[in-house]
Scaffold this motif. Structure first.
Motif, PDB file in Angstrom:
ATOM      1  N   PRO A  99      21.535   6.343  -1.001  1.00  0.00           N
ATOM      2  CA  PRO A  99      21.173   7.680  -0.501  1.00  0.00           C
ATOM      3  C   PRO A  99      19.793   8.128  -0.989  1.00  0.00           C
ATOM      4  O   PRO A  99      18.982   8.627  -0.201  1.00  0.00           O
ATOM      5  CB  PRO A  99      22.285   8.580  -1.043  1.00  0.00           C
ATOM      6  N   GLU A 100      19.514   7.918  -2.270  1.00  0.00           N
ATOM      7  CA  GLU A 100      18.212   8.313  -2.814  1.00  0.00           C
ATOM      8  C   GLU A 100      17.094   7.443  -2.240  1.00  0.00           C
ATOM      9  O   GLU A 100      16.028   7.945  -1.869  1.00  0.00           O
ATOM     10  CB  GLU A 100      18.227   8.218  -4.337  1.00  0.00           C
ATOM     11  N   LEU A 101      17.327   6.150  -2.148  1.00  0.00           N
ATOM     12  CA  LEU A 101      16.317   5.237  -1.627  1.00  0.00           C
ATOM     13  C   LEU A 101      15.996   5.560  -0.163  1.00  0.00           C
ATOM     14  O   LEU A 101      14.827   5.597   0.231  1.00  0.00           O
ATOM     15  CB  LEU A 101      16.774   3.789  -1.768  1.00  0.00           C
ATOM     16  N   ILE A 102      17.020   5.813   0.625  1.00  0.00           N
ATOM     17  CA  ILE A 102      16.805   6.170   2.033  1.00  0.00           C
ATOM     18  C   ILE A 102      15.979   7.450   2.138  1.00  0.00           C
ATOM     19  O   ILE A 102      15.047   7.538   2.945  1.00  0.00           O
ATOM     20  CB  ILE A 102      18.156   6.292   2.781  1.00  0.00           C
ATOM     21  N   ARG A 122       0.821  -1.216   0.000  1.00  0.00           N
ATOM     22  CA  ARG A 122       0.000   0.000   0.000  1.00  0.00           C
ATOM     23  C   ARG A 122       0.852   1.261   0.000  1.00  0.00           C
ATOM     24  O   ARG A 122       0.495   2.248  -0.624  1.00  0.00           O
ATOM     25  CB  ARG A 122      -0.932   0.042   1.211  1.00  0.00           C
ATOM     26  N   TYR A 123       1.947   1.229   0.726  1.00  0.00           N
ATOM     27  CA  TYR A 123       2.768   2.437   0.796  1.00  0.00           C
ATOM     28  C   TYR A 123       4.107   2.304   0.080  1.00  0.00           C
ATOM     29  O   TYR A 123       4.809   3.298  -0.087  1.00  0.00           O
ATOM     30  CB  TYR A 123       2.981   2.899   2.249  1.00  0.00           C
ATOM     31  N   LEU A 124       4.463   1.113  -0.361  1.00  0.00           N
ATOM     32  CA  LEU A 124       5.712   0.966  -1.112  1.00  0.00           C
ATOM     33  C   LEU A 124       5.503   1.013  -2.627  1.00  0.00           C
ATOM     34  O   LEU A 124       6.377   1.456  -3.357  1.00  0.00           O
ATOM     35  CB  LEU A 124       6.415  -0.348  -0.744  1.00  0.00           C
ATOM     36  N   SER A 158       7.362  11.595  -7.700  1.00  0.00           N
ATOM     37  CA  SER A 158       8.493  12.315  -7.107  1.00  0.00           C
ATOM     38  C   SER A 158       9.437  11.358  -6.379  1.00  0.00           C
ATOM     39  O   SER A 158      10.581  11.708  -6.107  1.00  0.00           O
ATOM     40  CB  SER A 158       7.999  13.397  -6.147  1.00  0.00           C
ATOM     41  N   LEU A 159       8.951  10.151  -6.071  1.00  0.00           N
ATOM     42  CA  LEU A 159       9.799   9.130  -5.459  1.00  0.00           C
ATOM     43  C   LEU A 159      10.294   8.225  -6.580  1.00  0.00           C
ATOM     44  O   LEU A 159       9.694   7.204  -6.891  1.00  0.00           O
ATOM     45  CB  LEU A 159       9.019   8.343  -4.396  1.00  0.00           C
ATOM     46  N   LYS A 160      11.376   8.641  -7.201  1.00  0.00           N
ATOM     47  CA  LYS A 160      11.859   8.018  -8.430  1.00  0.00           C
ATOM     48  C   LYS A 160      12.056   6.510  -8.322  1.00  0.00           C
ATOM     49  O   LYS A 160      11.583   5.753  -9.170  1.00  0.00           O
ATOM     50  CB  LYS A 160      13.178   8.681  -8.844  1.00  0.00           C
ATOM     51  N   LEU A 161      12.744   6.048  -7.303  1.00  0.00           N
ATOM     52  CA  LEU A 161      13.039   4.619  -7.185  1.00  0.00           C
ATOM     53  C   LEU A 161      11.812   3.824  -6.751  1.00  0.00           C
ATOM     54  O   LEU A 161      11.496   2.790  -7.339  1.00  0.00           O
ATOM     55  CB  LEU A 161      14.208   4.387  -6.218  1.00  0.00           C
ATOM     56  N   LEU A 162      11.119   4.290  -5.730  1.00  0.00           N
ATOM     57  CA  LEU A 162       9.957   3.555  -5.232  1.00  0.00           C
ATOM     58  C   LEU A 162       8.823   3.526  -6.251  1.00  0.00           C
ATOM     59  O   LEU A 162       8.072   2.558  -6.319  1.00  0.00           O
ATOM     60  CB  LEU A 162       9.472   4.138  -3.910  1.00  0.00           C
TER      61      LEU A 162
END
Length: 98
Positions: free
Chosen positions: A52-55, A23-25, A31-35
């Motif tokens: 760094p970006e994922l964190i 649901r949240y991943l 705007s959350l490029k990787l997720l």
């Protein structure tokens, strides 16, 4: 459920998951490029340079969920920090039980 797997080479170091965490991943804003690129039917693997970006993205998600889910996001962030600190480690997100 999305399972998050920390690996070093071919060895599983640690895993975590929580029912309904998709649901949240998954399906987050662009705007959350990787997720926003996570698949609900495959493996998405990230390396040390992605951490760094994922964190940062996980910290943004953490602010939008309740206490129980926040604890799970904290677990994922802890795995990402370990991945960033280790050599040859990867962090994989998968809908398949590991």
């Amino acid at each position: 459920m999305i399972t998050i797997v920390l690996e070093q080479g071919e060895s599983v170091v640690s895993t975590c998951g929580r029912e309904e965490n998709e649901r949240y991943l998954l399906g987050r804003q662009d705007s959350l490029k990787l997720l926003s690129q996570l698949s609900d039917c495959g493996y998405d693997t990230f390396g040390k340079d992605d951490m760094p970006e994922l964190i940062g993205e996980l910290q943004a998600v953490r602010e939008c969920v309740g206490d129980r889910d926040r604890c799970h996001v904290d677990q994922i962030i802890a795995l990402a920090v370990r991945c960033q600190a280790g050599n040859g480690m990867t962090l994989t997100f998968t809908p398949f039980g590991e």
